[in-house]
Design a protein around this motif. Structure first.
Motif, mmCIF file in Angstrom:
data_model
loop_
_atom_site.group_PDB
_atom_site.id
_atom_site.type_symbol
_atom_site.label_atom_id
_atom_site.label_comp_id
_atom_site.label_asym_id
_atom_site.label_seq_id
_atom_site.Cartn_x
_atom_site.Cartn_y
_atom_site.Cartn_z
ATOM 1 N N ASP A 104 127.903 -94.379 -33.266
ATOM 2 C CA ASP A 104 127.231 -94.448 -31.968
ATOM 3 C C ASP A 104 125.778 -94.072 -32.099
ATOM 4 O O ASP A 104 125.470 -92.981 -32.578
ATOM 5 C CB ASP A 104 127.871 -93.445 -30.992
ATOM 6 N N PRO A 105 124.865 -94.939 -31.670
ATOM 7 C CA PRO A 105 123.472 -94.497 -31.702
ATOM 8 C C PRO A 105 123.307 -93.318 -30.739
ATOM 9 O O PRO A 105 123.729 -93.382 -29.599
ATOM 10 C CB PRO A 105 122.681 -95.712 -31.217
ATOM 11 N N GLY A 106 122.712 -92.263 -31.216
ATOM 12 C CA GLY A 106 122.513 -91.091 -30.360
ATOM 13 C C GLY A 106 123.516 -89.990 -30.600
ATOM 14 O O GLY A 106 123.507 -88.985 -29.914
ATOM 15 N N ALA A 107 124.400 -90.160 -31.584
ATOM 16 C CA ALA A 107 125.399 -89.129 -31.859
ATOM 17 C C ALA A 107 125.279 -88.665 -33.302
ATOM 18 O O ALA A 107 125.206 -89.476 -34.210
ATOM 19 C CB ALA A 107 126.803 -89.673 -31.591
ATOM 20 N N PHE A 108 125.244 -87.345 -33.504
ATOM 21 C CA PHE A 108 125.196 -86.845 -34.881
ATOM 22 C C PHE A 108 126.003 -85.566 -35.047
ATOM 23 O O PHE A 108 125.775 -84.800 -35.958
ATOM 24 C CB PHE A 108 123.754 -86.650 -35.356
ATOM 25 N N ARG B 272 128.272 -85.656 -38.251
ATOM 26 C CA ARG B 272 127.434 -85.448 -39.422
ATOM 27 C C ARG B 272 127.123 -83.965 -39.614
ATOM 28 O O ARG B 272 127.232 -83.429 -40.706
ATOM 29 C CB ARG B 272 126.127 -86.225 -39.233
ATOM 30 N N THR C 271 119.463 -95.218 -29.990
ATOM 31 C CA THR C 271 119.039 -95.022 -28.596
ATOM 32 C C THR C 271 117.927 -93.990 -28.469
ATOM 33 O O THR C 271 116.922 -94.214 -27.809
ATOM 34 C CB THR C 271 120.226 -94.558 -27.739
ATOM 35 N N ARG D 113 130.572 -92.636 -43.105
ATOM 36 C CA ARG D 113 129.469 -93.600 -43.153
ATOM 37 C C ARG D 113 128.635 -93.415 -44.416
ATOM 38 O O ARG D 113 128.293 -92.297 -44.782
ATOM 39 C CB ARG D 113 128.508 -93.374 -41.977
ATOM 40 N N PHE E 31 122.691 -104.280 -29.683
ATOM 41 C CA PHE E 31 123.463 -103.525 -30.671
ATOM 42 C C PHE E 31 124.884 -104.086 -30.800
ATOM 43 O O PHE E 31 125.338 -104.399 -31.900
ATOM 44 C CB PHE E 31 123.509 -102.046 -30.261
ATOM 45 N N CYS F 115 119.025 -87.944 -34.584
ATOM 46 C CA CYS F 115 118.542 -88.204 -33.223
ATOM 47 C C CYS F 115 117.691 -87.071 -32.677
ATOM 48 O O CYS F 115 116.811 -87.292 -31.861
ATOM 49 C CB CYS F 115 119.714 -88.451 -32.294
ATOM 50 N N GLU G 122 126.777 -105.962 -33.916
ATOM 51 C CA GLU G 122 127.900 -105.295 -34.571
ATOM 52 C C GLU G 122 129.235 -105.965 -34.290
ATOM 53 O O GLU G 122 130.252 -105.554 -34.842
ATOM 54 C CB GLU G 122 127.950 -103.823 -34.161
ATOM 55 N N VAL H 40 131.899 -101.523 -36.220
ATOM 56 C CA VAL H 40 133.244 -101.788 -35.723
ATOM 57 C C VAL H 40 134.291 -101.021 -36.531
ATOM 58 O O VAL H 40 135.406 -100.788 -36.063
ATOM 59 C CB VAL H 40 133.517 -103.315 -35.700
ATOM 60 N N CYS H 41 133.943 -100.567 -37.740
ATOM 61 C CA CYS H 41 134.897 -99.822 -38.560
ATOM 62 C C CYS H 41 135.247 -98.458 -37.982
ATOM 63 O O CYS H 41 136.147 -97.785 -38.467
ATOM 64 C CB CYS H 41 134.394 -99.674 -39.984
ATOM 65 N N GLY I 86 128.767 -99.953 -43.925
ATOM 66 C CA GLY I 86 127.816 -100.387 -42.907
ATOM 67 C C GLY I 86 128.382 -101.392 -41.931
ATOM 68 O O GLY I 86 128.026 -102.555 -41.965
ATOM 69 N N ALA I 87 129.309 -100.984 -41.095
ATOM 70 C CA ALA I 87 129.809 -101.833 -40.019
ATOM 71 C C ALA I 87 130.279 -100.918 -38.901
ATOM 72 O O ALA I 87 131.192 -100.130 -39.096
ATOM 73 C CB ALA I 87 130.946 -102.718 -40.504
ATOM 74 N N PHE J 21 121.418 -101.963 -25.752
ATOM 75 C CA PHE J 21 122.821 -101.791 -26.134
ATOM 76 C C PHE J 21 123.514 -103.124 -26.389
ATOM 77 O O PHE J 21 124.331 -103.256 -27.287
ATOM 78 C CB PHE J 21 123.579 -100.999 -25.070
ATOM 79 N N CYS K 122 121.607 -96.360 -36.386
ATOM 80 C CA CYS K 122 121.416 -94.925 -36.139
ATOM 81 C C CYS K 122 121.494 -94.173 -37.447
ATOM 82 O O CYS K 122 122.394 -94.392 -38.241
ATOM 83 C CB CYS K 122 122.477 -94.379 -35.177
ATOM 84 N N VAL L 34 121.942 -89.164 -24.239
ATOM 85 C CA VAL L 34 120.545 -89.536 -24.396
ATOM 86 C C VAL L 34 119.882 -89.448 -23.026
ATOM 87 O O VAL L 34 120.249 -90.172 -22.100
ATOM 88 C CB VAL L 34 120.385 -90.952 -24.976
#
Lengths: 601, 160
Positions: A203-207, A210, B89, A241, A453, B131, A457, A287-288, A284-285, A450, B127, A435
């Protein structure tokens, strides 16, 4: 039992080796080591790299234990002064955090508002331990839950404990974890079962995943081992990832340390229980991250989702029962076992127990990782912990749940955040990415972002997702370019309905959500774009109009010289003007003008 | 390329053969083998993919299908320095577009791709997971955050 040397030394300097590495924290670490050595203080001061403290905005962060001193935005040149001060026992004032509420310097990080208003379970050890040393984890009670489970609990008892804790999956769907584990424990196929840790945080914006993996990898391993015991599995995979090389490296170290300590492998602690963990790096996908696609990827195929006839706890990886949980879900397990389901379920709301880690980013003062009890309101997260919107701008919306989520407007700021409440307002908690957007963010542009994106994907297997997202993107792009037509909004809504209803997997079914939620709360912005050819936030380049304020312009001519198409004209020392028809809206004049005379609207 | 007789002279071939040996009998080994082959060669050429297909006894079309599905496999040689601009984002709302534009201008690349001298490869990623430091970019394994176009250009110069 391994002895921890850090405990016997008076001062421990913890340097964030998580996100702060991107602002040079590893160099700070090296400098500390050389300074301490040169001054002969090696027996008085110990330096260690730790995982993310969460307050990324203030990085690189250095803390000193046991005083709990909290230094922010430290640079390499600050190190000598810090070493001297630690030896002397007096803090370096200029590097201490200033509490913006009373403008006073804070010495103890527990009194920094950003931390004081959080409750940490999953992140409790992050920022305190060296993620590359199992000893650090053991000292803080690591692997105690695993020992308890293996010595005095039956698999059913573990499942019951997790069930009554009320823990739900933190990856987004919120399925009750204990129920999932019970399904795997009682699955018809008994010969082989798998445990999978889903660390494909895309998800863009989630870390948050990690940061957990990089800050405290052993907690995730421990959760997985307990899950393996509870469900009768002897093999686990961590699908992580490939964009997270440091997480992969630290996981590898953690696995080999756990194996050496006898916590992983055959006959763990003489209990007769075997468990092995392998790492699979994604390729790098996005959907995985979807369960069936992730399993297809581990099996060595294109990561395309498949139609599920039965639950993966019946038939999953290589058609064997498979328990798949997210990183954060596993990281909750050891604490639940040690402190008990009753304690855990006392935190949170009726339908959502425990805490949730959010990654707070975008237009907010304190960006970073935030862990709060379920049911905390958005206002508390964004304003009390996050410090509000920078530059005195106005809050517009918060985007929650990534590409499957939606934008929540200001009127719902007091909404308590849990699995159910966000769904009711057309968003979702998802994995916990928040965000924040202010009034300079264009909501049509966000929706387009989005859709772009998800279009990129989409795995392409089913038509609604493959073709539908492309068509929606075309319409949104047209609107942003000022070529929107009145029927576009109807078309978007109709397409959204079809894509949501007919796509094969969650990616497609939720792809139109960002459009639907922005249409629901910010329809007027779409209408402004379409009918008045205006972008109220001043973002969409084609809809901007650049003008020169005659009052402010002194006629220096810099703007005219910077204009690549010669659209600016005027006499020397006289106010200039822009030919709107010739202007290509590159914004050069705005950047070059020293008098604030060029305006965009 | 001959893949049997000259294998002793070619260290890359030797490394690839060792990879095959390590994954022998492991199920689901296609992706890790491709990842390691790409580590060795820098990209996946037709010859290497064909060799992998023969070794695993699977159709070439399957290998090609998997390679083209995942974003991280590459069919062409890549630059010495891989620049990844985050367009997530958080980075998007904090001006990733301007960053990308600046880097494009500096490298002379129009879209994504590799410069002719193989100094840079430019990519966008969905991403980076940094962020909190948006806008961010990654060069090789180093992450840089809180970027401005000027800062990015200075960083770029350090990578030869």
């Amino acid at each position: 039992m391994v002895k921890n040397i850090d405990n016997n030394t008076p001062k421990v300097v913890c340097i964030c080796a998580g996100g702060c590495t991107s602002s040079g924290s590893l160099k700070i670490l090296e400098r500390f080591q050389t300074e301490i050595e040169q001054r002969g203080l090696a027996d008085k001061i110990v330096v260690k790299p730790v995982g993310c403290h969460g307050f990324c905005e203030q990085g690189p962060i250095v803390t000193v234990e046991p005083e709990k001193l909290f230094y922010t935005r430290v640079s390499e040149n600050d190190v000598p002064a810090l070493v001297v001060s630690i030896a002397k026992g007096s803090p370096v004032d200029r590097l201490l955090y200033i509490n913006p509420e009373n403008n006073q310097r804070v010495t103890n990080y527990e009194r920094v508002p950003f931390y004081a208003r959080q409750q940490k379970i999953v992140l409790a050890k992050c920022g305190k331990i060296n993620p590359e040393r199992i000893e650090d984890y053991l000292v803080l009670g690591g692997y105690r839950a695993m020992k308890k489970v293996l010595t005095i609990m039956t698999p059913q008892a573990v499942v019951d404990e997790v069930k009554s804790s009320g823990l739900r999956g933190r990856g987004g769907a919120g399925f009750p974890t204990g129920t999932k584990w019970e399904g795997a424990l009682h699955a018809k196929i008994k010969d082989k079962k798998y445990v999978i840790c889903n660390a494909d945080e895309g998800d863009p914006g989630a870390f948050m995943d990690r940061s957990i993996l990089e800050g405290n990898p052993h907690e995730v391993l421990e959760g997985m081992i307990i899950c393996g015991y509870a469900t009768g599995s002897d093999e686990g995979y961590i699908y992580v990832r490939a964009e997270y090389p440091m997480a992969i490296r630290r996981l590898k170290i953690a696995i080999s340390q756990a194996e050496a300590a006898g916590y992983l492998g055959n006959n763990i602690l003489n209990s007769g229980f075997n468990f092995h963990i392998k790492i699979k790096a994604g390729a790098g996908a996005f959907v995985c991250g979807e369960g069936t696609a992730l399993m297809a990827s581990i099996e060595g195929n294109r990561g395309m989702p498949r139609f599920k006839a039965s639950r993966s706890t019946e038939k999953g990886l290589w058609d064997k029962p498979t328990t798949m949980n997210n990183v954060e879900t596993f990281a909750n397990i050891p604490t639940i076992i040690v402190k008990g389901a009753l304690w855990y379920s006392s935190i949170g709301t009726d339908n959502s127990k425990g805490t949730k880690v959010f990654s707070l980013t975008g237009k907010v003062v304190n960006t970073g990782l935030v862990e709060v009890p379920m049911g905390t309101s958005l206002r508390q997260i964004i304003f009390d912990i996050g410090g509000g919107i920078p530059n005195n701008r106005k809050f517009k919306a918060v985007q929650s749940g990534g590409p499957s989520g939606g934008c929540i407007p200001a009127k719902y700021l007091d909404l308590p955040v849990d699995y159910n409440s966000l769904g009711k307002v057309g968003a979702m908690m998802g994995s916990g990415g928040l965000v924040v957007m202010d009034d300079t963010t264009c909501m049509v542009d966000v929706a387009r972002f989005f859709l772009n994106f998800t279009k990129n994907e989409s795995c392409g297997k089913c038509t609604p997702c493959r073709e539908g997202t492309l068509r929606m993107l075309e319409i949104l792009t047209r609107i942003c370019e000022g070529k929107g037509e009145p029927k576009d909004i109807d078309d978007l809504e109709r397409l959204a309905k079809v894509i949501c209803g007919t796509s094969l997997c969650g990616l497609g079914q939720s792809a139109p959500f960002p459009v639907l939620s922005t249409l629901r709360y910010f329809r007027h912005e779409y209408e402004e774009h379409i009918y008045n050819k205006r972008c109220p936030a001043g973002v969409c380049p084609n809809l901007l109009v650049y003008t020169i304020d005659r009052e402010k312009c002194i006629g220096c001519g810099i703007c005219a010289r910077s204009c690549p198409v010669g659209a600016i004209d005027g006499e020397k020392k006289q106010p200039h003007s822009i030919d709107i028809k010739a202007c290509i809206k590159c914004g050069n004049c705005l950047q070059k003008c020293k008098f604030g005379a060029v305006q965009k609207r | 390329m001959c893949t049997s007789c000259c294998s002793f002279k070619d260290p890359k071939q030797k490394a690839l053969k060792e990879t095959f040996a390590r994954y022998q009998g492991t199920s689901g080994s296609l992706i890790p083998i491709l990842q390691e082959a790409q580590e060795i060669y820098g990209y996946l050429s037709g010859e290497v993919m064909q060799q992998i297909a023969r070794e695993l006894n699977i159709p070439y079309s399957k290998v090609y299908g998997v390679v083209t599905f995942y974003a991280q496999f590459h069919l062409r040689p890549r630059g010495r320095n891989i620049i990844r601009i985050c367009t997530g984002t958080a980075c998007h709302v904090k001006g990733a577009d301007r960053l990308l534009e600046t880097v494009r201008e500096a490298t002379g690349l129009e879209g994504e791709g590799t410069t002719e001298d193989l100094r840079y490869t430019l990519e966008t990623v969905a991403c980076l997971g940094a962020c909190g430091l948006a806008p961010a970019m990654m060069i090789n394994e180093d992450t840089y955050g809180r970027l401005t176009p000027v800062k990015a250009l200075n960083i770029l110069k350090q990578y030869q």
